[in-house]
Scaffold this active site. Sequence first.
Site, mmCIF file in Angstrom:
data_model
loop_
_atom_site.group_PDB
_atom_site.id
_atom_site.type_symbol
_atom_site.label_atom_id
_atom_site.label_comp_id
_atom_site.label_asym_id
_atom_site.label_seq_id
_atom_site.Cartn_x
_atom_site.Cartn_y
_atom_site.Cartn_z
ATOM 1 N N ALA A 28 -1.161 1.447 -1.446
ATOM 2 C CA ALA A 28 -1.029 1.507 -2.908
ATOM 3 C C ALA A 28 -2.016 0.593 -3.633
ATOM 4 O O ALA A 28 -2.382 0.814 -4.786
ATOM 5 C CB ALA A 28 0.401 1.138 -3.293
ATOM 6 N N PHE A 39 3.787 -1.417 -4.659
ATOM 7 C CA PHE A 39 5.215 -1.585 -4.362
ATOM 8 C C PHE A 39 5.590 -3.054 -4.189
ATOM 9 O O PHE A 39 6.622 -3.505 -4.714
ATOM 10 C CB PHE A 39 5.571 -0.793 -3.083
ATOM 11 C CG PHE A 39 5.375 0.687 -3.261
ATOM 12 C CD1 PHE A 39 4.183 1.299 -2.868
ATOM 13 C CD2 PHE A 39 6.357 1.459 -3.860
ATOM 14 C CE1 PHE A 39 3.987 2.660 -3.054
ATOM 15 C CE2 PHE A 39 6.170 2.826 -4.049
ATOM 16 C CZ PHE A 39 4.990 3.427 -3.654
ATOM 17 N N HIS A 109 2.488 9.779 4.108
ATOM 18 C CA HIS A 109 3.746 9.840 3.341
ATOM 19 C C HIS A 109 3.765 11.034 2.394
ATOM 20 O O HIS A 109 4.570 11.077 1.464
ATOM 21 C CB HIS A 109 3.951 8.532 2.570
ATOM 22 C CG HIS A 109 4.074 7.358 3.495
ATOM 23 N ND1 HIS A 109 3.820 6.071 3.102
ATOM 24 C CD2 HIS A 109 4.386 7.286 4.815
ATOM 25 C CE1 HIS A 109 3.982 5.251 4.148
ATOM 26 N NE2 HIS A 109 4.324 5.968 5.191
HETATM 27 N N1 APR Z 1 -7.248 -4.978 -4.556
HETATM 28 C C1 APR Z 1 -6.784 -5.477 -3.383
HETATM 29 N N2 APR Z 1 -5.461 -5.539 -3.062
HETATM 30 C C2 APR Z 1 -4.588 -5.075 -3.979
HETATM 31 C C3 APR Z 1 -4.997 -4.534 -5.225
HETATM 32 C C4 APR Z 1 -6.393 -4.497 -5.493
HETATM 33 N N3 APR Z 1 -6.886 -4.010 -6.647
HETATM 34 N N4 APR Z 1 -3.883 -4.160 -5.916
HETATM 35 C C5 APR Z 1 -2.825 -4.452 -5.127
HETATM 36 N N5 APR Z 1 -3.243 -4.993 -3.975
HETATM 37 C C6 APR Z 1 -2.427 -5.386 -2.809
HETATM 38 C C7 APR Z 1 -1.077 -5.972 -3.135
HETATM 39 O O1 APR Z 1 -1.174 -7.373 -3.288
HETATM 40 C C8 APR Z 1 -0.265 -5.586 -1.883
HETATM 41 O O2 APR Z 1 -0.359 -6.604 -0.886
HETATM 42 O O3 APR Z 1 -2.134 -4.168 -2.139
HETATM 43 C C9 APR Z 1 -0.949 -4.337 -1.368
HETATM 44 C C10 APR Z 1 -0.100 -3.095 -1.537
HETATM 45 O O4 APR Z 1 1.011 -3.223 -0.679
HETATM 46 P P1 APR Z 1 2.333 -2.359 -0.979
HETATM 47 O O5 APR Z 1 2.631 -2.455 -2.426
HETATM 48 O O6 APR Z 1 3.359 -2.771 0.023
HETATM 49 O O7 APR Z 1 1.863 -0.857 -0.716
HETATM 50 P P2 APR Z 1 1.729 -0.119 0.685
HETATM 51 O O8 APR Z 1 1.300 -1.083 1.756
HETATM 52 O O9 APR Z 1 0.878 1.072 0.456
HETATM 53 O O10 APR Z 1 3.248 0.356 0.981
HETATM 54 C C11 APR Z 1 3.460 1.195 2.087
HETATM 55 O O11 APR Z 1 5.761 1.488 1.381
HETATM 56 O O12 APR Z 1 7.237 1.837 -0.345
HETATM 57 C C12 APR Z 1 6.591 2.451 0.710
HETATM 58 O O13 APR Z 1 6.020 4.714 0.899
HETATM 59 C C13 APR Z 1 5.688 3.548 0.196
HETATM 60 O O14 APR Z 1 3.491 4.205 0.988
HETATM 61 C C14 APR Z 1 4.288 3.095 0.593
HETATM 62 C C15 APR Z 1 4.569 2.159 1.758
#
Ligand code: APR
Length: 236
Positions: A28, A39, A109
């Site tokens: 994300a 998230f 997903h």
């Molecule tokens: N640049 C770098 N890092 C970033 C940025 C950015 N512009 N914006 C956000 N982040 C980082 C956040 O600090 C966080 O550590 O990206 C990371 C996103 O992690 P999550 O929010 O946990 O997302 P993700 O890892 O994709 O989650 C996996 O969890 O809820 C479920 O199905 C959902 O696909 C999702 C899965």
Amino acid sequence: MKEDFRDRIKNLARLLYKSRYLVVFTGAGISTESGLPDFRGPDGVWTRKDKGLPPKPMAKSWEEIEPNSGHLAVLELYKIGKLKFLISQNVDNLHLKSGIPNQLLAELHGNRAKFRCTRCEKTIDRSARQKVCDCGGALVSTVVDFGQPLPQRDLDLAFEHSRKCDLFIVLGSSLVVTPAAEMPVEALRSGAKLIIVNKGETPLDRFASLRFHEKIGEVFPEAVEELKKFMGTQVT
Ligand code: APR
């Protein structure tokens, strides 16, 4: 500080240049610069929920959400023939919208813009506005909820390419959700180098050959531009 950052960008470009089998893995965090919430970041959907807060309202409608410079840098790697495979946890359709071909992408997903027929398993774009499949089967969302099985084709391809790669780059994921988070582990087990570009901590940080805490939009486009200079000047 500035010099150090420039050096690390150059190191990333060098590793990209030397890679013969590059896999990119996104979460994300690559879509926050398009205006979508993540998230588990400071303002993430689950972070806010844990504080009893609703998700932040989206400034734009889904139709107005566009790929950002991070998505376009991944697309550039494909265009210059460097990207072997792309694994994403995101359901926002932004990699396909950026121009990444379907066969190069595993959407672990699912994808909010795609439906699946419960009878013949065909996937149909939401834009087709079809109520039922041509075969008469019911159409359901392809988005995978917690506890539901992941799409087998995407899962198999993600494991296959994670095991074959020599360089695995994580862009914007906290790496806490499995089986998706097993992909970088499989890559490490197969001897690949791991690079993590993520503002937040991850459980695999200590295994990364290069670690960026800066925004993807500040790191990845510049590294890909540096790579293109390398490719332009080096005799292969
Ligand atoms: N640049 C770098 N890092 C970033 C940025 C950015 N512009 N914006 C956000 N982040 C980082 C956040 O600090 C966080 O550590 O990206 C990371 C996103 O992690 P999550 O929010 O946990 O997302 P993700 O890892 O994709 O989650 C996996 O969890 O809820 C479920 O199905 C959902 O696909 C999702 C899965």
